[in-house]
Scaffold this motif. Structure first.
Motif, PDB file in Angstrom:
ATOM      1  N   THR A 121       0.812  -1.220   0.000  1.00  0.00           N
ATOM      2  CA  THR A 121       0.000   0.000   0.000  1.00  0.00           C
ATOM      3  C   THR A 121       0.843   1.267   0.000  1.00  0.00           C
ATOM      4  OG1 THR A 121      -0.192  -0.148   2.425  1.00  0.00           O
ATOM      5  CG2 THR A 121      -1.959  -1.117   1.111  1.00  0.00           C
ATOM      6  N   GLU A 122       1.754   1.396   0.944  1.00  0.00           N
ATOM      7  CA  GLU A 122       2.499   2.650   1.080  1.00  0.00           C
ATOM      8  C   GLU A 122       3.462   2.870  -0.077  1.00  0.00           C
ATOM      9  OE1 GLU A 122       2.224   3.381   5.869  1.00  0.00           O
ATOM     10  OE2 GLU A 122       4.070   2.464   5.112  1.00  0.00           O
ATOM     11  N   ASN A 123       4.073   1.794  -0.581  1.00  0.00           N
ATOM     12  CA  ASN A 123       4.974   1.963  -1.718  1.00  0.00           C
ATOM     13  C   ASN A 123       4.221   2.416  -2.965  1.00  0.00           C
ATOM     14  OD1 ASN A 123       7.209   1.263  -0.246  1.00  0.00           O
ATOM     15  ND2 ASN A 123       7.311  -0.845  -0.969  1.00  0.00           N
ATOM     16  N   VAL A 124       3.053   1.835  -3.200  1.00  0.00           N
ATOM     17  CA  VAL A 124       2.264   2.226  -4.368  1.00  0.00           C
ATOM     18  C   VAL A 124       1.764   3.657  -4.221  1.00  0.00           C
ATOM     19  CG1 VAL A 124       0.114   1.786  -5.616  1.00  0.00           C
ATOM     20  CG2 VAL A 124       1.598  -0.108  -4.999  1.00  0.00           C
ATOM     21  N   LEU A 125       1.318   4.010  -3.016  1.00  0.00           N
ATOM     22  CA  LEU A 125       0.858   5.387  -2.801  1.00  0.00           C
ATOM     23  C   LEU A 125       1.994   6.384  -3.000  1.00  0.00           C
ATOM     24  CD1 LEU A 125      -1.423   4.787   0.306  1.00  0.00           C
ATOM     25  CD2 LEU A 125      -2.178   5.638  -1.924  1.00  0.00           C
ATOM     26  N   LEU A 161      -6.455   1.977  -0.717  1.00  0.00           N
ATOM     27  CA  LEU A 161      -5.068   1.736  -0.291  1.00  0.00           C
ATOM     28  C   LEU A 161      -4.797   2.378   1.066  1.00  0.00           C
ATOM     29  CD1 LEU A 161      -3.342   2.297  -3.747  1.00  0.00           C
ATOM     30  CD2 LEU A 161      -3.300   0.154  -2.460  1.00  0.00           C
ATOM     31  N   HIS A 162      -5.296   3.583   1.258  1.00  0.00           N
ATOM     32  CA  HIS A 162      -5.096   4.257   2.551  1.00  0.00           C
ATOM     33  C   HIS A 162      -5.808   3.513   3.688  1.00  0.00           C
ATOM     34  CE1 HIS A 162      -2.712   7.803   1.776  1.00  0.00           C
ATOM     35  NE2 HIS A 162      -3.493   8.193   0.790  1.00  0.00           N
ATOM     36  N   THR A 163      -7.041   3.064   3.448  1.00  0.00           N
ATOM     37  CA  THR A 163      -7.750   2.375   4.523  1.00  0.00           C
ATOM     38  C   THR A 163      -7.136   1.002   4.813  1.00  0.00           C
ATOM     39  OG1 THR A 163      -9.410   1.617   2.906  1.00  0.00           O
ATOM     40  CG2 THR A 163      -9.937   3.577   4.219  1.00  0.00           C
ATOM     41  N   ALA A 207      -3.916   0.379   4.565  1.00  0.00           N
ATOM     42  CA  ALA A 207      -2.735   0.726   5.365  1.00  0.00           C
ATOM     43  C   ALA A 207      -3.146   1.092   6.787  1.00  0.00           C
ATOM     44  CB  ALA A 207      -1.982   1.881   4.714  1.00  0.00           C
ATOM     45  N   ALA A 208      -4.254   1.807   6.923  1.00  0.00           N
ATOM     46  CA  ALA A 208      -4.734   2.193   8.259  1.00  0.00           C
ATOM     47  C   ALA A 208      -5.062   0.966   9.092  1.00  0.00           C
ATOM     48  CB  ALA A 208      -5.954   3.098   8.131  1.00  0.00           C
ATOM     49  N   LYS A 209      -5.739  -0.006   8.487  1.00  0.00           N
ATOM     50  CA  LYS A 209      -6.092  -1.222   9.221  1.00  0.00           C
ATOM     51  C   LYS A 209      -4.849  -2.011   9.620  1.00  0.00           C
ATOM     52  CE  LYS A 209      -9.254  -2.826   6.304  1.00  0.00           C
ATOM     53  NZ  LYS A 209     -10.335  -3.708   5.793  1.00  0.00           N
ATOM     54  N   ALA A 210      -3.836  -2.011   8.752  1.00  0.00           N
ATOM     55  CA  ALA A 210      -2.585  -2.702   9.091  1.00  0.00           C
ATOM     56  C   ALA A 210      -1.902  -2.023  10.270  1.00  0.00           C
ATOM     57  CB  ALA A 210      -1.659  -2.730   7.881  1.00  0.00           C
ATOM     58  N   HIS A 211      -1.868  -0.701  10.253  1.00  0.00           N
ATOM     59  CA  HIS A 211      -1.261   0.039  11.380  1.00  0.00           C
ATOM     60  C   HIS A 211      -2.072  -0.162  12.661  1.00  0.00           C
ATOM     61  CE1 HIS A 211       2.094   2.019   9.495  1.00  0.00           C
ATOM     62  NE2 HIS A 211       1.340   2.528   8.527  1.00  0.00           N
ATOM     63  N   ALA A 212      -3.405  -0.233  12.522  1.00  0.00           N
ATOM     64  CA  ALA A 212      -4.244  -0.462  13.702  1.00  0.00           C
ATOM     65  C   ALA A 212      -3.934  -1.816  14.322  1.00  0.00           C
ATOM     66  CB  ALA A 212      -5.717  -0.367  13.322  1.00  0.00           C
ATOM     67  N   ARG A 213      -3.763  -2.825  13.492  1.00  0.00           N
ATOM     68  CA  ARG A 213      -3.454  -4.166  14.009  1.00  0.00           C
ATOM     69  C   ARG A 213      -2.072  -4.207  14.643  1.00  0.00           C
ATOM     70  NH1 ARG A 213      -5.938  -9.025  10.291  1.00  0.00           N
ATOM     71  NH2 ARG A 213      -7.965  -8.061   9.860  1.00  0.00           N
ATOM     72  N   SER A 214      -1.200  -3.340  14.168  1.00  0.00           N
ATOM     73  CA  SER A 214       0.160  -3.289  14.729  1.00  0.00           C
ATOM     74  C   SER A 214       0.253  -2.339  15.911  1.00  0.00           C
ATOM     75  CB  SER A 214       1.152  -2.854  13.635  1.00  0.00           C
ATOM     76  OG  SER A 214       1.109  -3.724  12.526  1.00  0.00           O
ATOM     77  N   GLY A 215      -0.840  -1.642  16.227  1.00  0.00           N
ATOM     78  CA  GLY A 215      -0.854  -0.717  17.360  1.00  0.00           C
ATOM     79  C   GLY A 215      -0.245   0.636  17.074  1.00  0.00           C
ATOM     80  N   SER A 216      -0.061   0.975  15.790  1.00  0.00           N
ATOM     81  CA  SER A 216       0.524   2.272  15.415  1.00  0.00           C
ATOM     82  C   SER A 216      -0.602   3.292  15.253  1.00  0.00           C
ATOM     83  CB  SER A 216       1.333   2.143  14.124  1.00  0.00           C
ATOM     84  OG  SER A 216       2.351   1.172  14.252  1.00  0.00           O
ATOM     85  N   VAL A 217      -0.984   3.923  16.341  1.00  0.00           N
ATOM     86  CA  VAL A 217      -2.165   4.787  16.360  1.00  0.00           C
ATOM     87  C   VAL A 217      -2.007   5.985  15.430  1.00  0.00           C
ATOM     88  CG1 VAL A 217      -3.665   6.199  17.819  1.00  0.00           C
ATOM     89  CG2 VAL A 217      -2.698   4.055  18.712  1.00  0.00           C
ATOM     90  N   HIS A 256      -4.257   6.852  12.032  1.00  0.00           N
ATOM     91  CA  HIS A 256      -5.059   8.058  11.849  1.00  0.00           C
ATOM     92  C   HIS A 256      -4.582   8.877  10.648  1.00  0.00           C
ATOM     93  CE1 HIS A 256      -7.882   7.973  15.183  1.00  0.00           C
ATOM     94  NE2 HIS A 256      -6.924   7.479  15.952  1.00  0.00           N
ATOM     95  N   ARG A 257      -3.297   8.870  10.394  1.00  0.00           N
ATOM     96  CA  ARG A 257      -2.766   9.614   9.239  1.00  0.00           C
ATOM     97  C   ARG A 257      -3.358   9.065   7.936  1.00  0.00           C
ATOM     98  NH1 ARG A 257       1.652   8.124   6.417  1.00  0.00           N
ATOM     99  NH2 ARG A 257       2.471   6.905   8.172  1.00  0.00           N
ATOM    100  N   HIS A 258      -3.415   7.749   7.824  1.00  0.00           N
ATOM    101  CA  HIS A 258      -3.976   7.151   6.606  1.00  0.00           C
ATOM    102  C   HIS A 258      -5.484   7.338   6.539  1.00  0.00           C
ATOM    103  CE1 HIS A 258      -0.593   5.305   4.544  1.00  0.00           C
ATOM    104  NE2 HIS A 258      -0.103   4.938   5.722  1.00  0.00           N
ATOM    105  N   LEU A 259      -6.159   7.289   7.685  1.00  0.00           N
ATOM    106  CA  LEU A 259      -7.613   7.506   7.675  1.00  0.00           C
ATOM    107  C   LEU A 259      -7.949   8.927   7.229  1.00  0.00           C
ATOM    108  CD1 LEU A 259      -8.766   5.662  10.929  1.00  0.00           C
ATOM    109  CD2 LEU A 259      -8.997   4.891   8.552  1.00  0.00           C
ATOM    110  N   ARG A 260      -7.161   9.903   7.712  1.00  0.00           N
ATOM    111  CA  ARG A 260      -7.385  11.293   7.286  1.00  0.00           C
ATOM    112  C   ARG A 260      -7.136  11.441   5.786  1.00  0.00           C
ATOM    113  NH1 ARG A 260      -4.636  12.365  12.191  1.00  0.00           N
ATOM    114  NH2 ARG A 260      -2.681  12.709  11.043  1.00  0.00           N
TER     115      ARG A 260
END
Length: 407
Positions: free
Chosen positions: A229-233, A248-250, A252-262, A266-270
């Motif tokens: 996701t992030e490389n393509v973006l 792609l952003h959402t 990435a957001a879900k992946a960060h959420a599962r990893s605990g990277s708050v 939120h950056r990807h959700l915005r």
């Protein structure tokens, strides 16, 4: 109109002795051929047993490895004797990629047929799931589409054919993913990527990375999700359809959420919300029709629920239910499941049980590994409340549907 299977397909199912002899004459093992071409040894073995054809984009490398021309490779594959020193050609002078099947050039009608076939299978998938759809789409790819790509065609039409075939191949990957055949899914996605590159379509490549990211999410590999996701973006973001960018952003957001990277979540959700609100003049991408109204909100709610922010998640998941009537049947299952999970997390058990029952209504008759996962997650969330009458009846029904796919 049904397209006849070319006569050369009759050779499939018989050992390709000429191909085997050529490989052995060069002291090449099946393992070495597989390693050089980036495929499995079993794939080479199937070629030689006549159970499958090398894909069009692999044939050039195989011919080079065997030190023969592409035309000679075709004759080795199907034990046909070429006229010495003469390459087969179409009446207009274009050299055919396939001397046997190219009794006519590919046409725009062929292109239209592939596009309509994908639309048909997409609707089938949305109604009954990937399990019953997969064998039918595989048969079409092997018996109708692969031979079509071996015919002669103009350059521009050729790129369009590769693009359409890639889209259908990618959808076969989606069905394999949904049917829990993950190796087959990965193989189909790789084939589709090769076709996307042959068609020089960066948008379609971006879409395929979204599919690979989604599969990686299912397999629990968050690093791979973010890699796709992030490389393509970063590299293609400005060139991509906005609906795809949101997806792609959402992801990435879900992946960060599962990893605990708050903060990263939120950056990807915005970014997803900003892209959705911008609504620019998009380059067309028919494959993102799945990004219907409310889907971004559902994915956002999933990420926020993972972070434990159920209040914010509830706001988004309410919107997914409001727009639910405007989406297809499969999408409704996912939305009501997401709604049930958020309601359960907030302690609204009776409403959660009702939402789960609605989810089950929509899931009747579907055979899908991913919907099975979805139902399982809802059952697990409601299980601690199984003594509640409304929950007990919903769980009983859910266990029946989980035990009997398609019930």
């Amino acid at each position: 109109m049904r397209q006849e299977i070319p006569k050369r397909r009759q050779a499939v199912g018989n050992r390709r002795e000429a191909l085997i002899r050529r490989r052995r004459s060069l002291s090449l093992s099946q393992e070495l051929v597989a390693e050089r071409l980036g495929v499995e040894r079993s794939t080479v073995s199937r070629w030689e047993r006549g159970e499958n054809d090398p894909q069009p984009w692999i044939r050039g490398g195989l011919a080079k490895l065997l030190k023969i021309s592409p035309e000679q490779l075709e004759h080795l594959l199907f034990d046909q004797q070429p006229e010495p020193g003469k390459a087969p050609a179409m009446p207009n002078g274009r050299v055919s990629l396939d001397p046997i099947t190219a009794t006519r050039a590919a046409t725009k009608e062929d292109l239209f047929r592939i596009e309509q076939t994908r639309a048909h299978f997409q609707e089938m998938y949305r109604r009954v799931g990937g399990v019953p759809t997969l064998p039918r789409i595989n048969a079409v790819l092997d018996q109708r589409v692969a031979p079509m790509l071996r015919t002669a065609y103009e350059n521009n039409l050729g790129r369009q054919l590769f693009r359409a075939a890639g889209s259908l191949t990618a959808f076969a990957g989606i069905c394999a993913y949904d049917a829990d055949q993950q190796m087959a899914a990965t193989s189909r996605f790789a084939e589709a990527l090769s076709l996307a590159r042959a068609a020089a379509d960066l948008q379609f490549e971006g879409y395929l990375h979204a599919l690979l990211a989604n599969q990686a999410m299912h397999l629990g590999d968050m690093a791979q999700v973010l890699d796709h996701t992030e490389n393509v973006l970063d590299t293609l973001g400005l060139q991509l359809n906005s609906a795809l960018v949101c997806d792609l952003h959402t992801l990435a957001a879900k992946a960060h959420a599962r990893s605990g990277s708050v903060s990263a979540c939120h950056r990807h959700l915005r970014a997803a919300e900003a892209t959705a609100d911008a609504n620019p003049d998009d380059p067309p991408l028919p494959e993102v029709s799945y990004m219907s109204a409310g889907l971004i909100q559902l994915q956002t709610a999933e990420a926020l629920r993972r972070l434990g922010d159920t209040t914010a998640a509830r706001t988004y998941v309410d919107e997914t239910i409001r727009t639910s009537p405007h989406t297809h049947l499969r999408g409704r299952v996912h939305r009501w499941a997401g709604y049930a999970l958020v309601l359960t997390a907030q302690g609204e058990i009776d409403r959660a049980a009702h939402a789960a029952a609605t989810m089950l209504d929509h899931a009747v008759g579907m055979e899908s590994g991913r919907l099975h996962d979805r139902l399982t997650s809802v059952v697990k969330a409601l299980q601690p409340y199984s003594t509640e009458p409304s929950v007990a009846s919903t769980l009983e029904r859910a266990h029946v549907q989980l035990a009997e796919p398609g019930a």
